[in-house]
Motif scaffolding. Structure first.
Motif, PDB file in Angstrom:
ATOM      1  N   GLY A  80       4.094   7.067 -10.967  1.00 16.17           N
ATOM      2  CA  GLY A  80       4.369   8.345 -10.325  1.00 16.17           C
ATOM      3  C   GLY A  80       3.984   8.361  -8.858  1.00 16.17           C
ATOM      4  N   GLU A  81       3.461   7.230  -8.362  1.00  4.80           N
ATOM      5  CA  GLU A  81       3.053   7.177  -6.954  1.00  4.80           C
ATOM      6  C   GLU A  81       4.265   7.269  -6.044  1.00  4.80           C
ATOM      7  OE1 GLU A  81       0.841   3.575  -6.471  1.00  4.80           O
ATOM      8  OE2 GLU A  81      -0.884   4.338  -7.584  1.00  4.80           O
ATOM      9  N   LYS A  82       4.074   7.979  -4.938  1.00  3.42           N
ATOM     10  CA  LYS A  82       5.162   8.115  -3.970  1.00  3.42           C
ATOM     11  C   LYS A  82       5.389   6.811  -3.229  1.00  3.42           C
ATOM     12  CE  LYS A  82       1.805  10.187  -0.912  1.00  3.42           C
ATOM     13  NZ  LYS A  82       1.323  11.316  -0.185  1.00  3.42           N
ATOM     14  N   ALA A  86       8.417   9.996   0.630  1.00  2.00           N
ATOM     15  CA  ALA A  86       7.987  11.050  -0.301  1.00  2.00           C
ATOM     16  C   ALA A  86       6.624  11.592   0.118  1.00  2.00           C
ATOM     17  CB  ALA A  86       7.931  10.510  -1.725  1.00  2.00           C
ATOM     18  N   GLU A  87       6.464  12.912   0.010  1.00  2.02           N
ATOM     19  CA  GLU A  87       5.205  13.539   0.419  1.00  2.02           C
ATOM     20  C   GLU A  87       4.364  13.993  -0.758  1.00  2.02           C
ATOM     21  OE1 GLU A  87       6.182  16.626   3.186  1.00  2.02           O
ATOM     22  OE2 GLU A  87       7.234  15.245   4.527  1.00  2.02           O
ATOM     23  N   LEU A  88       4.956  13.976  -1.961  1.00  2.00           N
ATOM     24  CA  LEU A  88       4.228  14.401  -3.157  1.00  2.00           C
ATOM     25  C   LEU A  88       4.433  13.378  -4.259  1.00  2.00           C
ATOM     26  CD1 LEU A  88       5.335  18.154  -3.170  1.00  2.00           C
ATOM     27  CD2 LEU A  88       3.054  17.293  -2.603  1.00  2.00           C
ATOM     28  N   PRO A  89       3.436  13.214  -5.130  1.00  2.00           N
ATOM     29  CA  PRO A  89       3.616  12.303  -6.264  1.00  2.00           C
ATOM     30  C   PRO A  89       4.512  12.937  -7.312  1.00  2.00           C
ATOM     31  CG  PRO A  89       1.493  13.379  -6.405  1.00  2.00           C
ATOM     32  CD  PRO A  89       2.104  13.819  -5.106  1.00  2.00           C
ATOM     33  N   LEU A  90       4.946  12.134  -8.255  1.00  2.47           N
ATOM     34  CA  LEU A  90       5.783  12.583  -9.360  1.00  2.47           C
ATOM     35  C   LEU A  90       4.892  12.782 -10.586  1.00  2.47           C
ATOM     36  CD1 LEU A  90       8.795  13.016 -10.125  1.00  2.47           C
ATOM     37  CD2 LEU A  90       8.811  10.629 -10.882  1.00  2.47           C
ATOM     38  N   GLU A  91       5.024  13.931 -11.252  1.00  5.99           N
ATOM     39  CA  GLU A  91       4.221  14.175 -12.451  1.00  5.99           C
ATOM     40  C   GLU A  91       4.748  13.300 -13.590  1.00  5.99           C
ATOM     41  OE1 GLU A  91       4.350  18.165 -13.979  1.00  5.99           O
ATOM     42  OE2 GLU A  91       2.593  17.833 -15.246  1.00  5.99           O
TER      43      GLU A  91
END
Ligand code: FES
Length: 106
Positions: A80-82, A86-91
């Protein structure tokens, strides 16, 4: 005070998923998740982009890198790491197999 706990929920068989495929699944608790099969395995994440809620099922999966179709944010589906801009991680959600049936913890 409301306390909610994630529970294991069935998502059925994933035998029909080929490498690179994605599948949206609506869980009984109302959450919409995305199951992906990358070259390294099966993963489950939130169905909508953390940027502006674009359905990630419409994005692309190349290796372990998922790309949102709208502004091209990217994440590694193993963690889930960006990646990149990307400025936000992925849940991400835990996923496990039990006798051919898959369960997600969400
Ligand atoms: S909506 Fe996905 S990157 Fe902007």
């Amino acid at each position: 005070m409301t306390v909610s706990a994630d529970v294991w929920q069935p998502v059925g068989s994933l035998a029909d998923l080929e490498v690179g495929d994605r599948k949206e699944v609506s869980l009984s608790n109302g959450k919409l998740i995305l199951i992906l099969r990358s070259e390294s395995g099966y993963y489950a994440c939130c169905a909508d982009c953390p940027h502006q809620d674009t359905p990630l099922a419409e994005g692309s999966l190349d290796g372990d890198i998922l790309t949102c179709p709208l502004h091209f944010w990217q994440w590694n589906v193993r963690t889930g790491e960006k990646v990149g801009i990307a400025e936000l991680p992925l849940e991400m959600f835990e996923l496990r197999e039990d006798n051919g049936e898959w369960l997600v913890r969400a």
